[in-house]
Design a protein around this motif. Structure first.
Motif, PDB file in Angstrom:
ATOM      1  N   MET A   1      22.477 -28.742  73.551  1.00 27.93           N
ATOM      2  CA  MET A   1      21.136 -28.712  72.970  1.00 27.93           C
ATOM      3  C   MET A   1      20.133 -27.968  73.857  1.00 27.93           C
ATOM      4  O   MET A   1      19.083 -28.487  74.230  1.00 27.93           O
ATOM      5  CB  MET A   1      20.639 -30.146  72.689  1.00 27.93           C
ATOM      6  CG  MET A   1      21.199 -30.755  71.434  1.00 27.93           C
ATOM      7  SD  MET A   1      22.978 -31.028  71.465  1.00 27.93           S
ATOM      8  CE  MET A   1      23.014 -32.603  72.318  1.00 27.93           C
ATOM      9  N   GLY A   2      20.502 -26.732  74.170  1.00 29.55           N
ATOM     10  CA  GLY A   2      19.633 -25.889  74.999  1.00 29.55           C
ATOM     11  C   GLY A   2      18.431 -25.368  74.228  1.00 29.55           C
ATOM     12  O   GLY A   2      18.187 -25.729  73.071  1.00 29.55           O
ATOM     13  N   GLU A   3      17.726 -24.475  74.917  1.00 30.80           N
ATOM     14  CA  GLU A   3      16.499 -23.896  74.374  1.00 30.80           C
ATOM     15  C   GLU A   3      16.720 -23.242  72.996  1.00 30.80           C
ATOM     16  O   GLU A   3      15.899 -23.385  72.086  1.00 30.80           O
ATOM     17  CB  GLU A   3      16.035 -22.834  75.389  1.00 30.80           C
ATOM     18  CG  GLU A   3      14.799 -22.099  75.025  1.00 30.80           C
ATOM     19  CD  GLU A   3      14.510 -20.976  76.057  1.00 30.80           C
ATOM     20  OE1 GLU A   3      15.082 -21.003  77.178  1.00 30.80           O
ATOM     21  OE2 GLU A   3      13.714 -20.085  75.710  1.00 30.80           O
ATOM     22  N   TYR A   4      17.830 -22.523  72.837  1.00 32.26           N
ATOM     23  CA  TYR A   4      18.033 -21.757  71.601  1.00 32.26           C
ATOM     24  C   TYR A   4      18.515 -22.636  70.447  1.00 32.26           C
ATOM     25  O   TYR A   4      18.229 -22.367  69.290  1.00 32.26           O
ATOM     26  CB  TYR A   4      18.971 -20.575  71.861  1.00 32.26           C
ATOM     27  CG  TYR A   4      18.348 -19.627  72.866  1.00 32.26           C
ATOM     28  CD1 TYR A   4      17.363 -18.736  72.464  1.00 32.26           C
ATOM     29  CD2 TYR A   4      18.685 -19.675  74.220  1.00 32.26           C
ATOM     30  CE1 TYR A   4      16.733 -17.896  73.378  1.00 32.26           C
ATOM     31  CE2 TYR A   4      18.068 -18.851  75.138  1.00 32.26           C
ATOM     32  CZ  TYR A   4      17.092 -17.957  74.715  1.00 32.26           C
ATOM     33  OH  TYR A   4      16.468 -17.154  75.624  1.00 32.26           O
ATOM     34  N   HIS A   5      19.241 -23.675  70.805  1.00 32.96           N
ATOM     35  CA  HIS A   5      19.629 -24.682  69.827  1.00 32.96           C
ATOM     36  C   HIS A   5      18.362 -25.269  69.193  1.00 32.96           C
ATOM     37  O   HIS A   5      18.233 -25.354  67.969  1.00 32.96           O
ATOM     38  CB  HIS A   5      20.440 -25.763  70.542  1.00 32.96           C
ATOM     39  CG  HIS A   5      20.894 -26.911  69.676  1.00 32.96           C
ATOM     40  ND1 HIS A   5      20.051 -27.927  69.277  1.00 32.96           N
ATOM     41  CD2 HIS A   5      22.116 -27.219  69.164  1.00 32.96           C
ATOM     42  CE1 HIS A   5      20.737 -28.797  68.550  1.00 32.96           C
ATOM     43  NE2 HIS A   5      21.983 -28.396  68.467  1.00 32.96           N
ATOM     44  N   GLN A   6      17.413 -25.616  70.049  1.00 28.22           N
ATOM     45  CA  GLN A   6      16.159 -26.203  69.599  1.00 28.22           C
ATOM     46  C   GLN A   6      15.361 -25.205  68.754  1.00 28.22           C
ATOM     47  O   GLN A   6      14.821 -25.536  67.703  1.00 28.22           O
ATOM     48  CB  GLN A   6      15.348 -26.587  70.827  1.00 28.22           C
ATOM     49  CG  GLN A   6      14.514 -27.817  70.655  1.00 28.22           C
ATOM     50  CD  GLN A   6      13.935 -28.245  72.012  1.00 28.22           C
ATOM     51  OE1 GLN A   6      14.554 -28.082  73.070  1.00 28.22           O
ATOM     52  NE2 GLN A   6      12.724 -28.766  71.961  1.00 28.22           N
ATOM     53  N   LYS A   7      15.342 -23.966  69.247  1.00 30.19           N
ATOM     54  CA  LYS A   7      14.577 -22.922  68.553  1.00 30.19           C
ATOM     55  C   LYS A   7      15.157 -22.667  67.158  1.00 30.19           C
ATOM     56  O   LYS A   7      14.416 -22.548  66.183  1.00 30.19           O
ATOM     57  CB  LYS A   7      14.630 -21.632  69.393  1.00 30.19           C
ATOM     58  CG  LYS A   7      13.769 -20.498  68.886  1.00 30.19           C
ATOM     59  CD  LYS A   7      13.560 -19.456  69.992  1.00 30.19           C
ATOM     60  CE  LYS A   7      12.494 -18.433  69.643  1.00 30.19           C
ATOM     61  NZ  LYS A   7      12.900 -17.408  68.719  1.00 30.19           N
TER      62      LYS A   7
END
Ligand code: PLP
Length: 367
Positions: free
Chosen positions: A33-39
């Motif tokens: 659940m990194g930055e791009y997952h969230q984005k």
């Protein structure tokens, strides 16, 4: 001669993707659940106009975990369509639930809502309809039945990404809608999928199920699996999402060209479009022939000419080797008839019109 595949994965420009993944070498955060997952979750919420989108590793796990999240009793019956990708039925059975197959309509190949009530028993817990080829099920009637009998509705919306029904995005209907972002779909994250809903509670359950139930360094709240989408896939999704609308337009042009070429042909039934209600994504283009022999022959001759058309879906899932004879023997005549006669023709955004000419000429010559 170039081989024409039934579909072709949409990919962003090489440089665009490479530039987007560069920061991953600085952060070294490539999953969990990194930055791009969230984005991507945020962007999909906006695109699908729904309040919760849980990204997961593929469409199948999205289906399986949505069913699991509903906490149905073991052996509960789920009314579903056999005219779908095998994943839909597998997801039900792998949850310890029993598929109850309901026949489809000859018009649009979705579950026949008029037969659903006759299949309900005291064990029925849910309905899992499929918006097959992007044809939207009779959502209103299904909702009324679900409310009357207190059943959950989980839509397999893998073919209906971004579609709307009477102006409302399909991800807002039922208790959950499941999408696949597999390489072959209208929108892809290489492999990937999502559960969309307006339930924050469901979003939280899916989060637990996709991440071992881990909620803190020392806090494991439930028995979860691992179904997280990694950052490379999330970035692929962020790139592809920018072009999905344009790609749908290109697909639409090709579908209209097919329709133009095939509509006067006797012995070809083109899949139905109801433009007054549905905004389509043109993910698939299916045609139906008068019998199985004709369908099989057309497919074989196309193949001999380097053109891959798919018997999608044949056989119906109820007749798959692993399910045949195992469940209630409901009447599935329409499903079997459609499965015997259907063919999905090549379709992707940059499919050349001359190729469509070639495909249609071969079909014409064989009828
Ligand atoms: C693609 C698809 C699935 C499964 O999705 P994956 O991402 O391949 O796991 C399920 N149901 C339908 C109708 C599909 O087309």
């Amino acid at each position: 001669m170039d081989k024409i595949q039934v579909t072709k994965s949409s990919m962003p420009k090489y440089e665009e993707y490479i530039n987007m993944i560069k920061p991953l070498w600085d952060s070294c955060w490539i999953t969990n659940m990194g930055e791009y997952h969230q984005k991507l979750e945020e962007e999909l919420k906006e695109y699908l106009k729904v309040s919760n989108v849980s990204l997961v590793v593929n469409g199948h796990m999205a289906l399986e975990m949505s069913l699991q999240a509903m906490n149905f009793p073991e052996g509960g019956e789920v009314i579903t369509t056999p005219f779908t990708f095998i994943s839909t039925t597998h997801a039900i059975v792998r949850n310890g639930l029993v598929p109850v197959f309901c026949d489809i309509k000859l018009g649009d190949y979705t579950i026949d809502e008029d037969l659903i009530e006759s299949l309900i028993t005291e064990k029925t817990v849910a309905i899992v309809p499929v918006h097959v080829y992007g044809n939207i099920c009779n959502i209103d009637k299904i909702q009324r039945i679900a409310e009357k009998y207190n059943l959950k509705v989980i839509y397999d919306a893998c073919h209906a990404f971004g579609e709307s029904y009477n102006g409302v995005d399909v991800s807002n209907f039922g208790d959950a809608s499941v999408f696949s972002f597999h390489a072959t779909k209208v929108f892809n994250t290489i492999e990937g999928g999502a559960v969309a809903s307006n339930s924050r509670e469901l979003y939280d359950r899916i989060y637990n199920l996709k991440n071992f139930g881990i909620r803190g360094e020392e806090l494991i709240v439930e028995v979860g699996a691992n179904a997280k989408l990694n950052e490379f896939s999330a970035i692929m999704g962020i790139c592809n999402l920018k072009y999905v609308q344009k790609n749908i337009e290109l697909r639409k042009d090709r579908v209209n060209y097919y329709i133009h070429k095939l509509s006067d042909l006797e012995g070809v039934v083109i899949q139905r479009y109801d433009h007054s209600k549905v905004k389509y994504n043109y993910g698939y283009f299916s045609v139906r022939f008068r019998d199985k022999i004709t369908r099989d022959r057309i497919r074989d001759v196309l193949m001999e000419n380097g053109i891959v058309a798919r018997k999608y879906f044949y056989p119906i899932t109820a007749d798959a080797d692993c399910f045949k004879g195992k469940y209630k023997n409901n009447k599935l005549d329409v499903s079997r008839e459609v499965a015997d006669c259907i063919l999905v023709l090549p379709l992707y955004p940059d499919l050349e019109l001359e190729h469509i000419d070639r495909i249609c000429n071969i079909i014409k010559s064989l009828l």
